[in-house]
Design a protein around this motif. Structure first.
Motif, short mmCIF file in Angstrom:
data_model
loop_
_atom_site.label_atom_id
_atom_site.label_comp_id
_atom_site.label_asym_id
_atom_site.label_seq_id
_atom_site.Cartn_x
_atom_site.Cartn_y
_atom_site.Cartn_z
N PRO A 199 2.00 8.09 -11.24
CA PRO A 199 2.37 8.11 -9.82
C PRO A 199 1.69 9.20 -9.02
O PRO A 199 1.33 8.99 -7.85
N VAL A 200 1.50 10.39 -9.61
CA VAL A 200 0.86 11.47 -8.87
C VAL A 200 -0.58 11.12 -8.53
O VAL A 200 -1.08 11.49 -7.46
N GLN A 201 -1.25 10.38 -9.42
CA GLN A 201 -2.62 9.97 -9.14
C GLN A 201 -2.65 8.97 -7.98
O GLN A 201 -3.51 9.05 -7.10
N VAL A 202 -1.70 8.04 -7.98
CA VAL A 202 -1.63 7.06 -6.89
C VAL A 202 -1.35 7.76 -5.57
O VAL A 202 -1.96 7.44 -4.53
N VAL A 206 -3.54 7.22 -2.32
CA VAL A 206 -2.87 6.46 -1.25
C VAL A 206 -1.81 7.38 -0.65
O VAL A 206 -0.68 7.46 -1.12
N ARG A 207 -2.18 8.08 0.40
CA ARG A 207 -1.30 9.11 0.97
C ARG A 207 -0.24 8.53 1.90
O ARG A 207 0.76 9.19 2.18
N ASP A 208 -0.46 7.33 2.37
CA ASP A 208 0.49 6.71 3.30
C ASP A 208 1.67 6.15 2.51
O ASP A 208 1.50 5.27 1.66
N PRO A 209 2.90 6.63 2.77
CA PRO A 209 4.06 6.15 2.01
C PRO A 209 4.34 4.66 2.20
O PRO A 209 4.83 4.00 1.30
N CYS A 210 4.01 4.14 3.39
CA CYS A 210 4.21 2.70 3.61
C CYS A 210 3.26 1.88 2.72
O CYS A 210 3.64 0.84 2.19
N GLU A 211 2.05 2.36 2.57
CA GLU A 211 1.10 1.66 1.70
C GLU A 211 1.52 1.76 0.24
O GLU A 211 1.39 0.80 -0.52
N SER A 244 -7.49 9.59 -20.28
CA SER A 244 -8.77 10.28 -20.40
C SER A 244 -9.38 10.47 -19.02
O SER A 244 -9.25 9.62 -18.14
N PRO A 245 -10.06 11.62 -18.81
CA PRO A 245 -10.59 11.92 -17.46
C PRO A 245 -11.51 10.84 -16.91
O PRO A 245 -11.43 10.50 -15.72
N ASP A 246 -12.39 10.27 -17.75
CA ASP A 246 -13.32 9.28 -17.20
C ASP A 246 -12.61 7.99 -16.84
O ASP A 246 -12.91 7.36 -15.83
N GLU A 247 -11.62 7.59 -17.66
CA GLU A 247 -10.87 6.38 -17.34
C GLU A 247 -10.08 6.57 -16.05
O GLU A 247 -10.07 5.69 -15.17
N VAL A 248 -9.41 7.72 -15.92
CA VAL A 248 -8.66 8.02 -14.70
C VAL A 248 -9.60 8.03 -13.50
O VAL A 248 -9.28 7.50 -12.42
N GLY A 249 -10.80 8.58 -13.69
CA GLY A 249 -11.77 8.67 -12.60
C GLY A 249 -12.17 7.31 -12.06
O GLY A 249 -12.17 7.09 -10.84
N TRP A 250 -12.53 6.38 -12.95
CA TRP A 250 -12.96 5.08 -12.41
C TRP A 250 -11.80 4.26 -11.89
O TRP A 250 -11.97 3.47 -10.95
N ASP A 254 -11.66 2.79 -8.15
CA ASP A 254 -11.36 1.38 -7.91
C ASP A 254 -10.16 1.23 -6.97
O ASP A 254 -10.15 0.36 -6.08
N LEU A 255 -9.14 2.06 -7.18
CA LEU A 255 -7.95 1.97 -6.33
C LEU A 255 -8.30 2.29 -4.89
O LEU A 255 -7.88 1.58 -3.96
N ALA A 256 -9.07 3.35 -4.67
CA ALA A 256 -9.45 3.71 -3.30
C ALA A 256 -10.22 2.57 -2.63
O ALA A 256 -9.97 2.23 -1.47
N ARG A 257 -11.14 1.97 -3.37
CA ARG A 257 -11.92 0.87 -2.80
C ARG A 257 -11.06 -0.35 -2.51
O ARG A 257 -11.17 -0.97 -1.45
#
Length: 305
Positions: A199-202, A206-211, A244-250, A254-257
Protein backbone atom coordinates in the motif's frame (compact mmCIF):
# COMPACT_ATOMS: atom_id res chain seq x y z
CA UNK A 1 -5.68 -28.30 -6.34
CA UNK A 2 -3.55 -31.37 -6.99
CA UNK A 3 -2.43 -33.50 -9.89
CA UNK A 4 -5.15 -36.03 -9.28
CA UNK A 5 -8.24 -36.15 -11.44
CA UNK A 6 -9.86 -32.72 -11.37
CA UNK A 7 -12.92 -33.45 -13.47
CA UNK A 8 -16.36 -34.85 -13.02
CA UNK A 9 -18.83 -36.38 -15.41
CA UNK A 10 -20.00 -34.06 -18.16
CA UNK A 11 -23.77 -33.72 -18.09
CA UNK A 12 -24.94 -31.30 -20.79
CA UNK A 13 -27.84 -29.07 -19.82
CA UNK A 14 -28.52 -26.93 -22.83
CA UNK A 15 -32.04 -25.66 -22.31
CA UNK A 16 -34.13 -24.02 -19.67
CA UNK A 17 -37.63 -25.10 -18.74
CA UNK A 18 -39.96 -24.76 -21.69
CA UNK A 19 -37.14 -25.34 -24.17
CA UNK A 20 -35.78 -21.78 -24.10
CA UNK A 21 -32.06 -21.77 -24.87
CA UNK A 22 -29.78 -19.72 -22.65
CA UNK A 23 -27.62 -17.03 -24.21
CA UNK A 24 -24.70 -17.72 -21.87
CA UNK A 25 -23.77 -19.49 -18.65
CA UNK A 26 -22.62 -18.54 -15.21
CA UNK A 27 -19.09 -19.72 -14.57
CA UNK A 28 -20.29 -22.46 -12.21
CA UNK A 29 -22.73 -23.74 -14.82
CA UNK A 30 -20.06 -23.58 -17.55
CA UNK A 31 -17.70 -25.61 -15.37
CA UNK A 32 -20.36 -28.32 -15.04
CA UNK A 33 -21.01 -28.27 -18.79
CA UNK A 34 -17.30 -28.80 -19.42
CA UNK A 35 -16.83 -31.42 -16.71
CA UNK A 36 -14.38 -29.31 -14.71
CA UNK A 37 -14.20 -28.70 -11.01
CA UNK A 38 -14.27 -25.01 -10.20
CA UNK A 39 -10.56 -24.72 -9.42
CA UNK A 40 -9.64 -26.31 -12.74
CA UNK A 41 -12.18 -24.12 -14.55
CA UNK A 42 -10.70 -20.95 -13.01
CA UNK A 43 -7.23 -22.06 -14.08
CA UNK A 44 -8.46 -22.71 -17.62
CA UNK A 45 -9.90 -19.18 -17.71
CA UNK A 46 -6.64 -17.71 -16.40
CA UNK A 47 -4.64 -19.58 -19.02
CA UNK A 48 -6.89 -18.31 -21.80
CA UNK A 49 -8.32 -21.73 -22.67
CA UNK A 50 -11.85 -20.58 -21.80
CA UNK A 51 -13.00 -17.11 -22.82
CA UNK A 52 -15.36 -15.22 -20.54
CA UNK A 53 -17.49 -12.14 -21.15
CA UNK A 54 -18.73 -9.38 -18.82
CA UNK A 55 -22.19 -9.84 -17.36
CA UNK A 56 -24.32 -6.93 -18.56
CA UNK A 57 -26.25 -7.14 -15.29
CA UNK A 58 -23.10 -6.62 -13.22
CA UNK A 59 -23.12 -10.11 -11.77
CA UNK A 60 -19.56 -11.08 -12.66
CA UNK A 61 -18.19 -12.65 -15.80
CA UNK A 62 -20.05 -15.32 -17.76
CA UNK A 63 -19.30 -17.82 -20.52
CA UNK A 64 -21.07 -17.58 -23.86
CA UNK A 65 -22.91 -20.67 -25.03
CA UNK A 66 -20.89 -20.53 -28.27
CA UNK A 67 -17.68 -20.80 -26.22
CA UNK A 68 -18.91 -23.92 -24.42
CA UNK A 69 -20.00 -25.39 -27.75
CA UNK A 70 -16.58 -24.59 -29.25
CA UNK A 71 -14.74 -26.40 -26.47
CA UNK A 72 -17.04 -29.40 -26.53
CA UNK A 73 -16.54 -29.74 -30.28
CA UNK A 74 -12.75 -29.97 -30.03
CA UNK A 75 -11.04 -33.26 -30.81
CA UNK A 76 -10.40 -35.32 -27.70
CA UNK A 77 -12.82 -33.40 -25.48
CA UNK A 78 -12.93 -33.58 -22.50
CA UNK A 79 -9.56 -35.32 -22.09
CA UNK A 80 -7.49 -32.68 -23.94
CA UNK A 81 -9.04 -29.76 -22.03
CA UNK A 82 -8.50 -31.50 -18.71
CA UNK A 83 -4.89 -32.24 -19.59
CA UNK A 84 -4.20 -28.57 -20.28
CA UNK A 85 -5.17 -27.63 -16.73
CA UNK A 86 -3.49 -30.53 -14.92
CA UNK A 87 -1.63 -28.93 -12.00
CA UNK A 88 0.92 -31.00 -10.08
CA UNK A 89 3.17 -30.55 -7.08
CA UNK A 90 6.86 -31.26 -6.73
CA UNK A 91 6.55 -35.05 -6.35
CA UNK A 92 4.41 -35.58 -9.42
CA UNK A 93 6.33 -32.94 -11.35
CA UNK A 94 9.62 -34.68 -10.65
CA UNK A 95 8.12 -37.98 -11.82
CA UNK A 96 6.92 -36.38 -15.07
CA UNK A 97 10.41 -35.01 -15.74
CA UNK A 98 12.16 -38.15 -14.47
CA UNK A 99 14.35 -36.25 -12.01
CA UNK A 100 14.66 -36.21 -8.24
CA UNK A 101 12.46 -33.91 -6.20
CA UNK A 102 15.54 -31.96 -5.12
CA UNK A 103 16.61 -31.30 -8.72
CA UNK A 104 13.05 -30.32 -9.64
CA UNK A 105 13.01 -27.80 -6.78
CA UNK A 106 16.33 -26.36 -7.91
CA UNK A 107 14.92 -25.87 -11.41
CA UNK A 108 11.93 -24.02 -9.95
CA UNK A 109 14.05 -21.82 -7.68
CA UNK A 110 16.19 -20.85 -10.67
CA UNK A 111 13.08 -19.82 -12.60
CA UNK A 112 13.34 -22.59 -15.19
CA UNK A 113 9.89 -23.80 -14.12
CA UNK A 114 7.14 -21.27 -13.40
CA UNK A 115 4.44 -22.05 -10.80
CA UNK A 116 0.83 -21.76 -11.85
CA UNK A 117 -0.62 -21.81 -8.33
CA UNK A 118 0.07 -22.59 -4.69
CA UNK A 119 -1.53 -23.67 -1.45
CA UNK A 120 -0.43 -24.23 2.15
CA UNK A 121 -0.21 -27.62 3.79
CA UNK A 122 -1.08 -28.31 7.40
CA UNK A 123 2.35 -27.09 8.48
CA UNK A 124 1.79 -23.74 6.73
CA UNK A 125 4.44 -24.61 4.19
CA UNK A 126 3.76 -23.31 0.70
CA UNK A 127 3.18 -26.03 -1.90
CA UNK A 128 3.81 -24.79 -5.42
CA UNK A 129 1.85 -26.18 -8.37
CA UNK A 130 3.01 -26.50 -11.98
CA UNK A 131 1.32 -27.28 -15.27
CA UNK A 132 1.93 -30.90 -16.24
CA UNK A 133 1.95 -29.96 -19.93
CA UNK A 134 4.76 -27.43 -19.41
CA UNK A 135 6.84 -29.98 -17.53
CA UNK A 136 6.47 -32.49 -20.35
CA UNK A 137 7.52 -29.83 -22.86
CA UNK A 138 10.58 -28.98 -20.74
CA UNK A 139 11.62 -32.61 -20.59
CA UNK A 140 11.09 -33.12 -24.33
CA UNK A 141 13.19 -30.08 -25.32
CA UNK A 142 16.65 -31.24 -26.42
CA UNK A 143 18.16 -27.99 -25.10
CA UNK A 144 17.36 -29.13 -21.56
CA UNK A 145 18.97 -32.60 -21.82
CA UNK A 146 22.12 -31.63 -19.95
CA UNK A 147 20.17 -29.94 -17.17
CA UNK A 148 18.14 -33.09 -16.66
CA UNK A 149 21.05 -35.52 -16.58
CA UNK A 150 24.22 -33.66 -15.56
CA UNK A 151 25.29 -31.54 -12.56
CA UNK A 152 24.13 -27.96 -12.75
CA UNK A 153 26.67 -25.42 -14.06
CA UNK A 154 28.72 -23.71 -11.39
CA UNK A 155 27.08 -20.34 -11.98
CA UNK A 156 23.61 -21.75 -11.31
CA UNK A 157 24.85 -23.56 -8.22
CA UNK A 158 26.30 -20.30 -6.92
CA UNK A 159 22.93 -18.57 -7.36
CA UNK A 160 21.19 -21.30 -5.41
CA UNK A 161 23.85 -21.11 -2.71
CA UNK A 162 23.14 -17.39 -2.43
CA UNK A 163 19.50 -18.11 -1.62
CA UNK A 164 17.93 -17.42 -5.02
CA UNK A 165 14.28 -18.44 -5.17
CA UNK A 166 12.30 -17.03 -8.09
CA UNK A 167 9.14 -19.04 -7.46
CA UNK A 168 7.14 -16.26 -5.74
CA UNK A 169 8.24 -13.63 -8.23
CA UNK A 170 7.55 -15.82 -11.25
CA UNK A 171 4.14 -16.72 -9.87
CA UNK A 172 3.35 -13.02 -9.41
CA UNK A 173 4.36 -12.30 -12.99
CA UNK A 174 2.16 -15.10 -14.27
CA UNK A 175 -0.73 -14.05 -12.04
CA UNK A 176 -0.48 -10.47 -13.28
CA UNK A 177 -0.77 -11.77 -16.81
CA UNK A 178 -3.95 -13.59 -15.78
CA UNK A 179 -5.40 -10.42 -14.29
CA UNK A 180 -4.55 -8.21 -17.26
CA UNK A 181 -6.04 -10.73 -19.68
CA UNK A 182 -9.38 -10.47 -17.88
CA UNK A 183 -9.34 -6.68 -17.39
CA UNK A 184 -11.87 -4.76 -19.50
CA UNK A 185 -11.27 -1.27 -18.11
CA UNK A 186 -8.10 0.89 -17.82
CA UNK A 187 -8.73 1.35 -14.10
CA UNK A 188 -9.09 -2.41 -13.74
CA UNK A 189 -5.72 -2.92 -15.44
CA UNK A 190 -4.10 -0.36 -13.16
CA UNK A 191 -5.70 -2.06 -10.13
CA UNK A 192 -4.21 -5.39 -11.23
CA UNK A 193 -0.70 -3.89 -11.07
CA UNK A 194 -1.45 -2.12 -7.79
CA UNK A 195 -2.53 -5.42 -6.21
CA UNK A 196 1.08 -6.66 -6.31
CA UNK A 197 2.52 -3.59 -4.59
CA UNK A 198 2.55 -2.73 -0.90
CA UNK A 199 0.00 0.00 0.00
CA UNK A 200 2.78 2.49 0.76
CA UNK A 201 4.15 2.00 -2.75
CA UNK A 202 0.73 2.61 -4.28
CA UNK A 203 0.27 5.76 -2.15
CA UNK A 204 3.58 7.17 -3.37
CA UNK A 205 2.59 6.71 -7.02
CA UNK A 206 -1.13 7.53 -6.75
CA UNK A 207 -1.32 10.48 -4.38
CA UNK A 208 -4.98 11.30 -5.00
CA UNK A 209 -7.12 9.49 -2.39
CA UNK A 210 -10.10 9.39 -4.76
CA UNK A 211 -8.01 7.60 -7.36
CA UNK A 212 -6.70 5.15 -4.75
CA UNK A 213 -10.26 4.42 -3.69
CA UNK A 214 -11.18 3.84 -7.34
CA UNK A 215 -8.28 1.40 -7.69
CA UNK A 216 -9.50 -0.49 -4.62
CA UNK A 217 -12.95 -0.69 -6.16
CA UNK A 218 -11.49 -2.37 -9.23
CA UNK A 219 -9.04 -4.47 -7.23
CA UNK A 220 -8.96 -8.15 -8.26
CA UNK A 221 -10.20 -10.96 -6.09
CA UNK A 222 -7.11 -12.36 -4.38
CA UNK A 223 -6.40 -16.05 -3.87
CA UNK A 224 -8.20 -17.12 -0.69
CA UNK A 225 -5.93 -18.93 1.74
CA UNK A 226 -7.10 -18.85 5.34
CA UNK A 227 -9.42 -16.48 7.18
CA UNK A 228 -8.63 -12.75 7.01
CA UNK A 229 -5.91 -11.88 9.51
CA UNK A 230 -4.85 -15.49 9.98
CA UNK A 231 -1.18 -16.57 9.72
CA UNK A 232 -1.94 -18.27 6.40
CA UNK A 233 -3.54 -15.09 5.06
CA UNK A 234 -0.43 -13.13 6.04
CA UNK A 235 1.77 -15.67 4.25
CA UNK A 236 -0.40 -15.30 1.16
CA UNK A 237 -0.03 -11.52 1.33
CA UNK A 238 3.75 -11.90 1.44
CA UNK A 239 3.71 -14.05 -1.69
CA UNK A 240 1.35 -11.59 -3.40
CA UNK A 241 3.54 -8.53 -2.69
CA UNK A 242 6.59 -7.66 -4.78
CA UNK A 243 9.74 -7.38 -2.69
CA UNK A 244 12.86 -7.20 -4.87
CA UNK A 245 13.91 -3.64 -5.83
CA UNK A 246 13.86 -4.25 -9.59
CA UNK A 247 10.45 -5.92 -9.52
CA UNK A 248 9.03 -3.11 -7.38
CA UNK A 249 10.61 -0.59 -9.75
CA UNK A 250 8.98 -1.86 -12.93
CA UNK A 251 5.63 -2.37 -11.20
CA UNK A 252 5.73 1.23 -9.96
CA UNK A 253 6.56 2.44 -13.47
CA UNK A 254 3.72 0.36 -14.95
CA UNK A 255 1.28 1.62 -12.33
CA UNK A 256 2.15 5.27 -13.01
CA UNK A 257 1.71 4.75 -16.74
CA UNK A 258 -1.55 2.82 -16.42
CA UNK A 259 -3.10 5.32 -14.00
CA UNK A 260 -2.27 8.12 -16.42
CA UNK A 261 -3.97 6.17 -19.21
CA UNK A 262 -6.97 5.53 -16.96
CA UNK A 263 -7.27 9.24 -16.12
CA UNK A 264 -7.35 10.04 -19.82
CA UNK A 265 -10.00 7.40 -20.40
CA UNK A 266 -12.19 8.43 -17.48
CA UNK A 267 -11.26 10.46 -14.39
CA UNK A 268 -11.90 8.83 -11.04
CA UNK A 269 -15.26 9.87 -9.55
CA UNK A 270 -15.25 12.40 -6.73
CA UNK A 271 -17.70 13.10 -3.93
CA UNK A 272 -20.56 15.30 -5.10
CA UNK A 273 -21.15 18.63 -3.38
CA UNK A 274 -18.90 20.38 -0.92
CA UNK A 275 -19.61 20.64 2.77
CA UNK A 276 -17.64 22.83 5.13
CA UNK A 277 -18.00 22.10 8.82
CA UNK A 278 -19.05 25.10 10.93
CA UNK A 279 -16.36 26.81 12.95
CA UNK A 280 -16.14 25.90 16.63
CA UNK A 281 -18.30 28.07 18.88
CA UNK A 282 -15.37 29.98 20.37
CA UNK A 283 -14.15 30.99 16.89
CA UNK A 284 -17.44 32.25 15.52
CA UNK A 285 -17.60 35.98 14.88
CA UNK A 286 -20.59 37.97 16.05
CA UNK A 287 -22.17 40.47 13.63
CA UNK A 288 -20.14 43.66 13.56
CA UNK A 289 -17.11 42.10 15.25
CA UNK A 290 -13.82 43.54 13.86
CA UNK A 291 -12.20 41.44 11.15
CA UNK A 292 -8.85 41.41 12.99
CA UNK A 293 -10.39 39.44 15.85
CA UNK A 294 -11.00 36.47 13.56
CA UNK A 295 -7.37 35.38 13.85
CA UNK A 296 -5.85 32.66 11.65
CA UNK A 297 -9.11 30.75 11.25
CA UNK A 298 -10.84 33.88 10.07
CA UNK A 299 -8.13 34.64 7.51
CA UNK A 300 -8.40 31.10 6.18
CA UNK A 301 -12.18 31.43 5.83
CA UNK A 302 -11.76 34.81 4.10
CA UNK A 303 -9.29 33.37 1.59
CA UNK A 304 -11.66 30.57 0.75
CA UNK A 305 -14.61 32.89 0.22
Amino acid sequence: MSGRTITHEVTPQVAQAGGKREADFTQSRAARELGLKRGAFDLAVHLGHIRTIPDEGGGGRRVARAEVDRLRAQDGFPRTLHQRVEAVGTGQGAAIMDVTGARFTRFARLGLLVPVGFYFNRYRTVVWLYLGDELRQFRADAKNASLLSRPLPEGLRDQLGGGLDLRPRNWRGRHLGFLLRQADDPWERAAAVASLLAPVQVSEIVRDPCERAHLRRFGPRLPAHGAPGSPTAHLTERIMTADSPDEVGWLRADLARMVEEARTHRPAPRPTGRHTAPAPEEHRVAPGQPERSRGLLGRLFRRGA
